[in-house]
Design an enzyme around this catalytic site. Structure first.
Site, PDB file in Angstrom:
ATOM      1  N   GLN A 251     -96.378  43.308 -38.639  1.00 10.60           N
ATOM      2  CA  GLN A 251     -95.426  44.410 -38.655  1.00 10.60           C
ATOM      3  C   GLN A 251     -93.976  43.935 -38.680  1.00 10.60           C
ATOM      4  O   GLN A 251     -93.079  44.739 -38.930  1.00 10.60           O
ATOM      5  CB  GLN A 251     -95.651  45.318 -37.434  1.00 10.60           C
TER       6      GLN A 251
ATOM      7  N   CYS B 297    -106.031  51.297 -34.578  1.00 15.62           N
ATOM      8  CA  CYS B 297    -106.671  50.009 -34.247  1.00 15.62           C
ATOM      9  C   CYS B 297    -106.046  49.380 -33.013  1.00 15.62           C
ATOM     10  O   CYS B 297    -105.859  48.151 -32.966  1.00 15.62           O
ATOM     11  CB  CYS B 297    -106.621  49.037 -35.416  1.00 15.62           C
TER      12      CYS B 297
ATOM     13  N   HIS C 214    -103.095  44.786 -31.799  1.00 18.82           N
ATOM     14  CA  HIS C 214    -104.007  45.371 -32.784  1.00 18.82           C
ATOM     15  C   HIS C 214    -105.388  44.764 -32.542  1.00 18.82           C
ATOM     16  O   HIS C 214    -105.493  43.617 -32.102  1.00 18.82           O
ATOM     17  CB  HIS C 214    -103.488  44.982 -34.177  1.00 18.82           C
TER      18      HIS C 214
ATOM     19  N   ASP D 168     -98.811  37.391 -34.393  1.00 23.64           N
ATOM     20  CA  ASP D 168     -99.293  38.356 -35.368  1.00 23.64           C
ATOM     21  C   ASP D 168     -98.053  39.010 -35.970  1.00 23.64           C
ATOM     22  O   ASP D 168     -97.445  39.891 -35.367  1.00 23.64           O
ATOM     23  CB  ASP D 168    -100.208  39.379 -34.687  1.00 23.64           C
TER      24      ASP D 168
ATOM     25  N   LYS E 201     -98.650  44.950 -46.680  1.00 27.07           N
ATOM     26  CA  LYS E 201     -97.669  45.686 -45.877  1.00 27.07           C
ATOM     27  C   LYS E 201     -96.242  45.307 -46.265  1.00 27.07           C
ATOM     28  O   LYS E 201     -95.284  45.827 -45.691  1.00 27.07           O
ATOM     29  CB  LYS E 201     -97.880  45.384 -44.386  1.00 27.07           C
TER      30      LYS E 201
HETATM   31  C1  LIG Z   1    -100.126  44.372 -35.834  1.00 27.30           C
HETATM   32  C2  LIG Z   1    -101.227  44.265 -36.841  1.00 27.30           C
HETATM   33  N1  LIG Z   1    -102.054  43.224 -36.795  1.00 27.30           N
HETATM   34  C3  LIG Z   1    -103.054  43.079 -37.685  1.00 27.30           C
HETATM   35  C4  LIG Z   1    -103.282  43.991 -38.684  1.00 27.30           C
HETATM   36  C5  LIG Z   1    -104.413  43.793 -39.616  1.00 27.30           C
HETATM   37  O1  LIG Z   1    -103.973  43.663 -40.918  1.00 27.30           O
HETATM   38  P1  LIG Z   1    -105.014  43.692 -42.125  1.00 27.30           P
HETATM   39  O2  LIG Z   1    -105.758  44.978 -41.980  1.00 27.30           O
HETATM   40  O3  LIG Z   1    -104.168  43.650 -43.337  1.00 27.30           O
HETATM   41  O4  LIG Z   1    -105.883  42.507 -41.963  1.00 27.30           O
HETATM   42  C6  LIG Z   1    -102.428  45.098 -38.768  1.00 27.30           C
HETATM   43  C7  LIG Z   1    -102.607  46.112 -39.820  1.00 27.30           C
HETATM   44  O5  LIG Z   1    -103.174  47.156 -39.677  1.00 27.30           O
HETATM   45  C8  LIG Z   1    -101.390  45.237 -37.823  1.00 27.30           C
HETATM   46  O6  LIG Z   1    -100.571  46.295 -37.861  1.00 27.30           O
END
Ligand SMILES: Cc1ncc(COP(=O)(O)O)c(C=O)c1O
Lengths: 410, 149
Positions: A202, A367, A123, A199, A225
């Site tokens: 998910q 993203c 991401h 990270d 999430k």
């Molecule tokens: C794999 C991953 N990393 C990071 C994020 C970023 O999360 P947040 O937007 O809650 O900071 C997301 C969410 O969109 C994600 O799916």
């Protein structure tokens, strides 16, 4: 132990919402999840009866609020099997948690030419902060490639890790649904002398997380999430790392002492929680974690494996050659996040037609633009299932996709 | 909720299925690129300007039916037109694509026949799609500015 997933669905008030005579088919939980009544109630009750500042005032309500806030921290620590609740830092979201690591540990420990290994499926939140260090101090990035069926290609892992200082990776792809071998990757990083950053955005909402077994050094994830409110993220880090790093933001709460000529930091976790934190949200996350524990994370994962399996099966049967599902087809290797392409229909148009049936999916690059380029697309449609989804949601998805196909064919 | 037929008018689907003026132009034609950061769609507009006229225009890139058909209709609407007229078509189109009522009054003085383009009016009822419809136009504006700089 079997869980009644029919009852689980009823725990989420929003899912009974009817728009234009049709019920909601919410398939965008990889983006953000819906909230069970217990979370809404916990936050409402706090705001109605108990709202007060934490850590700063001596009166009874303030001390009760502090206990509730710290109770949420303990619940989150247990949820990921952290050895110590002080290692759990509340942030704004996972993005801030990842940036915190890069701006504190990263700036203190990395210099020009140092190597950071990421994967091709990250991401942007786990890529752009590192790109910023490339620009600022000249670190170098390497990327673990991806196999044609959307798994990490680990054949060159040991080479990629030579001289690496960091391996930072997602434990589940937010696009492909791929579950990555987190424990194996953490071990490989440590063998190479690198730290391992996970990270967990998910994976933490969807399966059992045992941070000690996984062996990571840092873990980042978001409350919104995992049935909790937005505005709150979590950074977990090993105590000695968190203690050795410089602070992130300066201000109230994060200090032990301030003089005209400087300051000293507070102990963990306050050191990384400058300013008034999202108190109500933390209490909401505490309730979300309790809720998920009640359902049981093993049950959640099993339910989602079943959802993925059923959805892949139905999509393939009903849409045949007109659909391409990205990522692993074996449901055991993936979560229930399905990205796909419908032949000759752009994802935006697909999601627009689905919206007519209240089927909520995400169309876009999610993203993860480098991954999109690798897939050779600008965008995909992504349907993501969670504990409250059922077979009928998958059927509604297929119905709506058939309608889209019909609408756009001449 | 507005119906799909408000959005996907037949003429839009026609331009989507058989886009006009697809392709590229060699320099000295000006090439500008537009991105929709939300969905990752990209578009390239090639603009040839001669003696104060848009002598040729070509479109490449990928996108949804709304962005592609809007680009296609745009290319048909501006090709062969004097630059001043192209600019007023752009202004009229963009004001059609704005939700605020008062911006309409401005454009009213400027009576330009939008023709087929009026089929895109329904997009305004789907605010998230407005960016799709205006992507090509903003990219064209950039090109006009470069070509006439
Ligand atoms: C794999 C991953 N990393 C990071 C994020 C970023 O999360 P947040 O937007 O809650 O900071 C997301 C969410 O969109 C994600 O799916």
């Amino acid at each position: 132990m079997s869980t009644d997933f029919i009852k689980v669905r009823q725990d989420f008030p929003v899912l009974s919402r009817v728009i234009n005579g049709k019920t909601l088919v919410y398939l965008d939980s990889a983006n953000t999840s819906q909230k069970p009544r217990v979370v809404i109630d916990a936050m409402t009750a706090f705001l109605q009866h108990d709202y007060a500042p934490i850590n700063r005032s001596g009166y009874q309500m303030a001390s009760e609020a502090t206990d509730l806030y710290e109770g949420a921290r303990i619940a989150v620590a247990k949820f990921i099997n952290a050895p110590n609740a002080n290692e759990v830092i509340f942030t704004k979201n996972a993005t801030e948690a990842l940036n915190l690591i890069v701006r504190t540990w990263g700036l203190a420990n990395l210099k020009r030419g140092d190597i950071v290994v990421l994967t091709h499926m990250e991401h942007h939140a786990n890529m752009v902060p590192w790109h910023m260090l490339v620009a600022e101090i000249g670190i170098e990035l390497r990327f673990i490639p991806i196999t044609p069926d959307g798994q990490l290609d680990l054949s060159t892992l040991d080479e990629l890790l030579i001289d690496a200082k960091v391996l930072s990776f997602t434990s589940m792809s937010n696009v492909l649904g791929t579950i990555t071998p987190a424990k194996l990757l953490c071990d490989a990083a440590h063998r190479a002398g690198a730290i391992a950053i996970v990270d967990g955005c998910q994976s933490v909402p969807h399966m059992v997380t045992d941070i000690q077994d996984m062996g990571a050094d840092f873990l980042a994830f978001s409350s919104h999430k995992m049935c909790g409110p937005s505005g709150l993220g979590v950074l977990w880090g090993r105590q000695q790392l968190l203690e050795s790093m410089p602070p992130y933001m300066g201000g109230g709460n994060m200090i032990a002492d301030v003089r005209l000529d400087g300051f000293t930091c507070a102990e963990l976790p306050a050191k990384y929680e400058a300013g008034t934190p999202p108190i109500t949200e933390a209490i909401g996350l505490g309730a979300a974690v309790a809720y998920l524990n009640d359902v049981g994370m093993v049950n959640v994962q099993n339910h989602e494996t079943e959802m993925a399996s059923y959805a892949i099966d139905q999509l393939t049967k009903r849409l045949g050659d007109d659909i391409v599902i990205h990522g692993p087809t074996n449901p055991e290797l993936r979560g229930a996040t399905l990205s796909f392409a419908l032949k000759n229909i752009h994802p935006h148009d697909v999601s627009q037609i689905l919206d007519q049936s209240n089927v909520c999916v995400r169309a876009g690059h999610h993203c993860a633009k480098p991954l999109m380029r690798l897939l050779g697309v600008n965008a995909t449609v992504r349907a993501s299932f969670y504990l409250y989804n059922n077979h009928q949601d998958a059927d509604s998805l297929c119905d709506a996709l058939e309608q889209a196909r019909e609408f756009f064919s001449v | 909720m507005p119906g799909l037929e408000d959005l996907y008018r037949e003429i839009i689907l026609d331009h989507y299925r058989s886009p006009r003026n697809r392709g590229e132009l060699p320099p000295p034609a000006v090439r500008t690129e537009g991105h929709n950061p939300l969905c990752g769609d990209e578009i390239q507009v090639y603009l040839a300007v001669q003696n104060g006229f848009v002598s040729d225009v070509k479109i490449s890139g990928q996108g949804c039916s709304i962005s592609q058909s809007s680009a296609s209709m745009m290319s048909a609407a501006v090709k062969g037109k004097p630059i001043a007229e192209v600019r007023s078509i752009v202004r009229c189109f963009k004001s059609m694509m704005t939700i605020e009522e008062d911006s309409e009054t401005e454009a009213q003085d400027e009576k330009v026949k939008l023709g087929d383009l009026e089929a895109l009016q329904g997009v305004v009822k789907f605010p998230v799609r407005i960016k799709c419809a205006t992507l090509a136009w903003n990219t064209l504006l950039q090109g006009l500015d470069e070509a006439t700089a």
